[in-house]
Design a protein around this motif. Structure first.
Motif, short mmCIF file in Angstrom:
data_model
loop_
_atom_site.label_atom_id
_atom_site.label_comp_id
_atom_site.label_asym_id
_atom_site.label_seq_id
_atom_site.Cartn_x
_atom_site.Cartn_y
_atom_site.Cartn_z
N PHE A 1 6.77 49.86 36.75
CA PHE A 1 7.36 48.62 37.25
C PHE A 1 6.62 47.48 36.56
O PHE A 1 5.41 47.53 36.38
CB PHE A 1 7.20 48.51 38.76
CG PHE A 1 7.76 47.24 39.33
CD1 PHE A 1 9.12 47.04 39.36
CD2 PHE A 1 6.93 46.25 39.83
CE1 PHE A 1 9.65 45.88 39.89
CE2 PHE A 1 7.46 45.08 40.35
CZ PHE A 1 8.82 44.90 40.38
N HIS A 2 7.38 46.49 36.18
CA HIS A 2 6.80 45.43 35.38
C HIS A 2 6.63 44.17 36.24
O HIS A 2 7.60 43.67 36.78
CB HIS A 2 7.72 45.21 34.18
CG HIS A 2 7.55 43.92 33.50
ND1 HIS A 2 8.58 43.23 32.96
CD2 HIS A 2 6.45 43.18 33.29
CE1 HIS A 2 8.14 42.12 32.45
NE2 HIS A 2 6.86 42.06 32.64
N VAL A 3 5.40 43.72 36.41
CA VAL A 3 5.12 42.53 37.22
C VAL A 3 4.66 41.43 36.28
O VAL A 3 3.66 41.57 35.60
CB VAL A 3 3.98 42.78 38.22
CG1 VAL A 3 3.95 41.69 39.25
CG2 VAL A 3 4.10 44.12 38.85
N VAL B 1 11.51 50.84 36.07
CA VAL B 1 12.32 50.89 37.28
C VAL B 1 12.41 49.52 37.92
O VAL B 1 11.63 48.61 37.60
CB VAL B 1 11.75 51.90 38.30
CG1 VAL B 1 11.94 53.30 37.81
CG2 VAL B 1 10.31 51.61 38.61
N GLY B 2 13.37 49.38 38.84
CA GLY B 2 13.65 48.07 39.41
C GLY B 2 12.91 47.78 40.69
O GLY B 2 13.04 46.71 41.24
N SER B 3 12.14 48.73 41.19
CA SER B 3 11.47 48.50 42.46
C SER B 3 10.07 49.08 42.42
O SER B 3 9.86 50.17 41.91
CB SER B 3 12.27 49.18 43.58
OG SER B 3 11.43 49.35 44.70
N PRO B 4 9.11 48.36 42.97
CA PRO B 4 7.75 48.91 42.98
C PRO B 4 7.65 50.17 43.82
O PRO B 4 6.75 50.98 43.61
CB PRO B 4 6.92 47.77 43.57
CG PRO B 4 7.87 46.87 44.24
CD PRO B 4 9.16 47.01 43.53
#
Lengths: 391, 161, 138
Positions: free
Chosen positions: C16-18, C48-51
């Protein structure tokens, strides 16, 4: 009944964290609240603690996608304050890099817009042809992004004669592919149906909100610093300003795609007419005074204002990025459209639209619809349209 | 080629606003100094009659007061008209332009939080950029701001507004 | 059970990209490694779209006062064990933003960081190599 759909601040795909609150009635968006500041690093404050030369590198790190635009506008502002001009060769070099960056930024947008409407093929293809461009940047300046080509009084690096042929070769490839993309994107009935008539920003609103760049030019408001207030080599080359009157997302996409071919034209002319000579004027000190620098970034006009008191640091450095003016216009552009279109409309100004699972639980009575769901809604709409067109 | 700057606008300014003093810095960079109370009328004149677009506003903390510069761009001639005004430090107030110019909304909020100038008549003068926990009376772009952020506690959780 | 989790993580890490207060450049380079030239999805690395689905967090950009609580909340929502991979010089120290009033410091003050990938921005090859190094540590 009014419900709130939160979008942001974190998302897997787009760039900056931002928080949009869509206020919806059923499927229709009736209002939008924008909350920014997740990305605030205090550039103007830090710039006052750095020397004139260091600030060039600081402003470069405002944005990674327009990492040429901010230093460009900054050096123009300092040159305006110090009453110096860069030598002709440096002007041509800066123009070439500025235009190559426009191509790379517009391609990035086309790819992401493709992703938003569920056309991942567009994304992959466009980004594939963006890649050789980054190689050229690396060849000339040693880094794929953050090029540091601008310097007060000139350019930091020269474009060597052996690079010309490589740039020309890439432009040939790009010209062919750009025509292909323009046709593929604009002639596809599904994409057309998704983009046409969506997110209309009227010319009056465009003027009132002071929007810039492709967002303004897609709404029939012709503002382009390269034409209005030509700097560096822009008045020595021949190119056209692209303006469409519709104001919808399709018009903005058209502006961006057609602008790429104009950029190719500019780069070719610059390479052909590039004069020999030094690439930098020596600037020893910045006299007390003020200066304004403007550069047409891919997203619109970047504006820098500097004030000097004769010391080696700016007293005040004001930075205005185009998105600062473009994003508030979303409030009028998104009103009245369905949630499935909202993802696209918010992305149309090329801001930093965030679409992910929200990290915050909402209070009772409000429906939770996350960014990922929005993306899915958008994809489903495309799927429906696609089926309809297949018949 | 483009005109250098429209002479007519400057003549009209001289006739309409006798108190304004014009300084031409470069062919397309004009700075106009006006008293604080004239700013609203002046901006309205530029925006509605001369079709200038508000580019941005800059706030500067000077020794003799806060200076606000509204940068207006006249696109047909490519000229920047920057309206300067001085707000005295003991009365940090100026009339907001946001009621006829939506473009001024965000920047006035920004100047309000970073320099502490009150924009009278602004519809929504809440902080734009800084965190929810940032103390409202701390203005980082002021001259007397002395790295007070170093003493501030870092908040590790906040509810979404 | 812990071993099974680790085995799954190593086989196909979902990331996941923050982006905290980043300049987008590292983010664009992270997206770049999904596109045809690098195409990390063939190694099982998926963005992915969610942590809540993620095994690893790719963090970019310097932490500021407004994004710190949100980043910490993303970290809390990520199932453990999870890797934290710092991409870019801003994440390793505070880069040139150190004097700023809104910047609260490097990540390792608040999160357990596994790998630092310096560079402004790091090249896509460097990011891939960093992720691989993080997996090898397990």
């Amino acid at each position: 009944m009014k419900r709130i759909v939160p979008i942001g601040p974190y998302h897997p795909l787009q760039e900056e964290p931002e928080f949009f609150k869509l206020i919806v009635e059923g499927e229709k968006v009736v209002d939008l609240e924008i909350n920014i500041g997740y990305n605030h690093r205090g550039h103007e404050f830090v710039a006052q603690k750095m020397t004139w030369d260091q600030v060039t590198f600081l402003v470069e790190r405002i944005c990674g996608i327009c990492s040429d635009s901010h230093p460009y506008a900054y050096v123009l502002a300092v040159e305006d304050a110090a009453h110096v001009t860069a030598p002709p060769r440096a002007q041509y070099i800066r123009t070439i890099i500025g235009e190559l960056e426009r191509i790379h930024s517009h391609y990035l947008w086309v790819g992401l817009a493709g992703h938003f409407i569920g056309y991942n093929t567009v994304w992959m293809w466009v980004w594939r042809y963006r890649e050789p461009l980054l190689d050229i940047f690396e060849l000339i300046m040693g880094n794929r992004n953050h090029y540091a080509i601008n310097k007060v009084g000139g350019a930091r690096r020269d474009i060597l004669p052996e690079h010309y042929s490589k740039i020309e070769k890439y432009l040939d490839l790009l010209e062919e592919k750009n025509t292909m993309f323009t046709k593929a994107v604009l002639d596809d009935p599904v994409i057309r149906a998704r983009l046409e008539g969506v997110g209309i920003l009227s010319k009056e609103d465009a003027v009132a909100y002071g929007v810039l760049g492709p967002t303004a030019r897609g709404s029939g408001y012709a503002t382009d610093v390269r034409k209005d207030d030509p700097y560096d080599a822009y008045d020595k080359v021949d190119w056209n300003e692209i303006v469409f009157d519709e104001g919808d997302v399709l018009a903005k996409a058209k502006v961006r795609l057609l602008e790429c071919s104009e950029s190719i034209k500019i780069v070719r002319q610059c390479l052909r007419n590039m004069p020999d000579g030094p690439i930098e004027t020596r600037v020893d000190e910045i006299p007390p005074g003020e200066g304004i620098g403007r550069h047409e970034a891919p997203r619109g006009e970047v504006f820098h204002y500097v004030r000097s008191d004769g010391s080696n640091m700016p007293v005040r450095h004001k930075i205005r990025a185009p998105s600062f003016m473009n994003i508030p216009s979303n409030v009028v552009a998104v009103r009245g459209y369905s949630i499935a279109d909202a993802a696209l409309v918010l992305a149309a100004v090329d801001p930093c639209y965030c679409c992910t699972e929200r990290t915050v639980v909402l209070r009772n009575g409000k429906r939770e619809l996350t960014g990922k769901d929005m993306l899915r809604l958008s994809w489903r709409k495309t799927e429906r349209l696609r089926r309809r067109y297949r018949r | 080629m483009k005109k250098e700057y429209s002479k007519e606008i400057l003549d009209e300014i001289g006739a309409k606003f006798p108190q304004a003093s014009v300084k031409i810095h470069a062919p397309r960079r004009t700075y106009i100094r006006v008293p604080r109370d004239d700013v609203y009328g002046f901006a309205k004149f530029l925006f509605e009659e001369k079709e200038c677009r508000l580019s941005i506003a800059t706030g500067i903390d000077k020794r003799d007061g806060m200076e606000i510069i509204y940068h207006f761009s006249h696109d047909p001639s490519g000229t920047y008209y920057s309206i300067k005004t001085l707000v005295p430090k003991d009365d940090l107030k100026i009339k907001s332009l946001a009621d006829f110019l939506p473009a001024a909304n965000w920047i006035e909020r920004e100047i309000h939080e970073l320099l502490g100038i009150d924009f009278v008549g602004h519809p929504n003068l809440i902080p734009l950029l800084t965190a929810e926990t940032w103390p409202g009376d701390l203005h980082p772009l002021r001259r007397d701001y002395a790295d007070e952020h170093k003493d501030l506690k870092v908040e590790k959780s906040t509810e979404e507004r | 059970m812990a071993n099974a989790k680790l085995w799954g993580l190593k086989k196909s890490p979902w990331v996941f990209h923050v982006a905290a207060a980043s300049c987008n450049n590292c983010d664009i380079e992270i997206l770049d490694i999904l596109t045809p030239r690098w195409d990390v999805e063939r190694f099982g690395i998926v963005l992915v779209g969610s942590p809540r689905h993620a095994d690893a967090l790719l963090v970019t950009g310097v932490l500021n006062r407004k994004s710190l609580p949100r980043v910490l909340r993303v970290y809390e929502q990520t199932p453990k064990p999870c890797l934290v991979i710092c991409v870019g010089t801003c994440t390793c120290d505070t880069h040139m933003f150190a004097p700023s009033y809104n910047v609260v410091g490097p990540y390792d003050k608040y999160l357990p960081v596994d790998v630092y990938i310096p560079g402004c921005p790091p090249k896509p090859e460097a990011i891939i190599s960093g992720v691989v190094k993080a997996l090898k540590r397990l």
